[in-house]
Design an enzyme around this catalytic site. Structure first.
Site, short mmCIF file in Angstrom:
data_model
loop_
_atom_site.label_atom_id
_atom_site.label_comp_id
_atom_site.label_asym_id
_atom_site.label_seq_id
_atom_site.Cartn_x
_atom_site.Cartn_y
_atom_site.Cartn_z
N HIS A 126 40.24 32.87 32.41
CA HIS A 126 41.31 32.15 31.73
C HIS A 126 42.69 32.74 32.00
O HIS A 126 43.69 32.07 31.78
CB HIS A 126 41.04 32.10 30.23
CG HIS A 126 39.84 31.28 29.87
ND1 HIS A 126 39.75 29.94 30.14
CD2 HIS A 126 38.66 31.62 29.30
CE1 HIS A 126 38.58 29.48 29.74
NE2 HIS A 126 37.90 30.48 29.23
N ASP B 163 34.19 44.25 46.57
CA ASP B 163 34.83 44.93 47.70
C ASP B 163 36.21 45.48 47.34
O ASP B 163 36.63 46.51 47.90
CB ASP B 163 34.94 44.00 48.90
CG ASP B 163 33.63 43.87 49.68
OD1 ASP B 163 32.67 44.58 49.34
OD2 ASP B 163 33.58 43.04 50.61
N GLU C 274 27.12 31.68 26.18
CA GLU C 274 28.13 31.00 25.37
C GLU C 274 27.84 29.52 25.17
O GLU C 274 28.74 28.69 25.14
CB GLU C 274 29.52 31.21 25.96
CG GLU C 274 29.60 31.01 27.46
CD GLU C 274 30.93 31.51 28.03
OE1 GLU C 274 31.92 31.58 27.27
OE2 GLU C 274 30.97 31.81 29.23
N ASP D 134 33.39 29.44 23.14
CA ASP D 134 32.67 28.36 23.82
C ASP D 134 31.39 28.00 23.09
O ASP D 134 31.00 26.83 23.06
CB ASP D 134 32.37 28.77 25.26
CG ASP D 134 33.57 28.60 26.16
OD1 ASP D 134 33.97 27.45 26.40
OD2 ASP D 134 34.13 29.61 26.61
#
Length: 263
Positions: free
Chosen positions: A48, A87, A152, A178
């Protein structure tokens, strides 16, 4: 790069509750401010927060000197993106919207090198290995990753025992906002709170640490009492907005009846 060893895994292994903060401002300078506040762990939010791989990298570099364990929340569980995040030096990933054990097992494969997984081998050019200077990176990389999956939804809670039992899932995080939306109820409603309490108990029964986030201090203390081990107690954006609103109101500015932000 930080010294070897996954700080978040070590903190979980201690068994003590650890308190965290969401870092959602998507800026290295503000991440530095958060990094000095004394939280046990910080989440650089790629779901978000307006982040991409480069901005997450900048915040990881800015936070190198922080004592906090660093977690990166991916916007999705795509293997190509997980590969890039690992990475650039993220060693603890929080992956949202995991609804079943099959998804969880696929994420485990995504964070591991062959033959145990499917992570592409390019460590020699990556920050994670010190750009090839860490000769032992490949041998210990799999064990050095901490994978947190986010439950969620009602489907995730129905499958929670199986999700938590997946080998390679290090911890399970309940997403209350959520979950509440999926249930059609406010987060503070009895139905949602009962579901969260049952979820924490299920995760703990599987032998895995449970986590959660809310800026509501009363709920946070309840979750800690229920056995949640890693609890994020706010987000930098909310704290920043609240502090600025309060300052403005002291001088008769802004909206005097403004309600505090929620997550």
């Amino acid at each position: 790069m930080r010294a070897s060893g996954n700080r978040f895994k070590a903190a979980l292994a201690s068994g003590r509750p650890i308190i965290g903060l969401w870092v959602a401002c998507a800026d290295p300078y503000l991440a530095l401010v958060a990094g000095g506040a004394g939280f046990d762990w910080l989440v650089v939010d790629g779901e978000h927060g307006p982040n991409d791989v480069r901005s997450i990298l900048g915040q990881l570099i800015a936070l190198e000197a922080s004592d906090a364990a660093l977690v990166v929340r991916a916007p999705m569980g795509e293997p190509w993106l997980i590969k890039q995040l690992l990475d650039i030096g993220a060693d603890t990933l929080l992956v949202p919207m995991v609804d079943d054990a099959e998804q969880a097992a696929a994420l485990v494969r995504a964070v591991r090198y062959p033959p145990a997984g499917i992570r592409g081998v390019g460590a020699g050019v990556a920050r994670a290995s010190g750009f090839g200077r860490d000769a032992g990176y490949l041998a210990r990389a799999d064990d050095g990753v901490c994978l947190i999956v986010q439950a969620e939804s009602r489907a995730a809670l129905e499958n929670l025992s199986e999700i938590a039992a997946v080998d390679g899932v290090d911890a399970v995080f309940i997403g209350p906002a959520d979950l509440a939306a999926d249930m059609g109820q406010p987060v503070a409603s009895a139905a949602v709170q009962e579901a969260i309490a049952a979820g924490i108990a299920t995760i703990r029964a599987a032998g895995k640490p449970a986590g959660i986030m809310t800026p509501d201090e009363t709920l946070n203390r309840r979750y800690l009492d229920l056995g949640a081990q890693f609890v994020a107690v706010g987000a930098d954006t909310l704290v920043y907005a609240s502090a600025l609103d309060a300052l403005a109101r002291r001088y008769g500015l802004g909206e005097p009846d403004a309600q505090p932000a929620t997550y």
